[in-house]
Enzyme design. Sequence first.
Site, PDB file in Angstrom:
ATOM      1  N   ARG A   7       0.846  -1.193   0.000  1.00 23.56           N
ATOM      2  CA  ARG A   7       0.000   0.000   0.000  1.00 23.56           C
ATOM      3  C   ARG A   7       0.877   1.236   0.000  1.00 23.56           C
ATOM      4  O   ARG A   7       1.869   1.315   0.712  1.00 23.56           O
ATOM      5  CB  ARG A   7      -0.894   0.031   1.245  1.00 23.56           C
ATOM      6  N   VAL A   8       0.485   2.192  -0.826  1.00 26.33           N
ATOM      7  CA  VAL A   8       1.088   3.522  -0.781  1.00 26.33           C
ATOM      8  C   VAL A   8      -0.035   4.508  -0.443  1.00 26.33           C
ATOM      9  O   VAL A   8      -1.205   4.256  -0.726  1.00 26.33           O
ATOM     10  CB  VAL A   8       1.792   3.919  -2.100  1.00 26.33           C
ATOM     11  N   SER A   9       0.330   5.636   0.156  1.00 24.16           N
ATOM     12  CA  SER A   9      -0.679   6.562   0.668  1.00 24.16           C
ATOM     13  C   SER A   9      -1.230   7.519  -0.372  1.00 24.16           C
ATOM     14  O   SER A   9      -2.375   7.944  -0.278  1.00 24.16           O
ATOM     15  CB  SER A   9      -0.098   7.368   1.828  1.00 24.16           C
ATOM     16  N   THR A  10      -0.424   7.891  -1.352  1.00 24.65           N
ATOM     17  CA  THR A  10      -0.884   8.877  -2.332  1.00 24.65           C
ATOM     18  C   THR A  10      -0.622   8.385  -3.741  1.00 24.65           C
ATOM     19  O   THR A  10       0.201   7.486  -3.963  1.00 24.65           O
ATOM     20  CB  THR A  10      -0.165  10.230  -2.146  1.00 24.65           C
ATOM     21  N   GLN A  13       3.005   8.348  -5.073  1.00 26.45           N
ATOM     22  CA  GLN A  13       3.966   7.390  -4.540  1.00 26.45           C
ATOM     23  C   GLN A  13       3.911   6.131  -5.399  1.00 26.45           C
ATOM     24  O   GLN A  13       2.894   5.812  -6.004  1.00 26.45           O
ATOM     25  CB  GLN A  13       3.642   7.050  -3.082  1.00 26.45           C
TER      26      GLN A  13
END
Length: 186
Positions: A7-10, A13
């Site tokens: 998982r990446v937040s934005t 990314q």
Amino acid sequence: MIIGYARVSTNDQNPELQVDALKKAGAEQIFQEKFTGTLRERPELSQCLRMLRQGDVLIVWKLDRLARSLKDLVEIVQDLQDRGIGFKSLTESIDTTSSGGRLVFHIFGALAEFERDLIRERTIAGLQAARARGRKGGRKPTLSDTDIKKAAAMLLDPSITKKEVAEHFRVSRTTLNAALKRIADT
């Protein structure tokens, strides 16, 4: 089966670092998403957790990719453990498929419980200290004691309805009734 979760937040990314590490660790299938960790519902994580079966292992690149908080992390891993599913975090070298990894994770769980207890104790102590200084918690009453007395006096006139009194003070009839009851009980 070894299942990976990245998982990446934005959107700007890139999950490639995580995906490469998960593949190198033997992940046969990888669920990826771009979602902030503060959101409880993450569709890919939900699908990943539903797909896991007894004997499978869930691997993540780093603990914070899986959970929003230590409490959340402990709950997810406990659920996996209850279902007979292993968990590995590559960066922190946690592996619940081994006795040492389970020990480390139980220590995490104990720390999370300790943290929750401390927060609860501080909250209770703060509320007691505020009460000792004469402060009451909760929301401020919509109607002051003076307003309630005026409302009660208005209601003595049989031509005025509770609905009209409530509209006059810009409150609902339920609020007016509760305020009148509060004054009557004191």
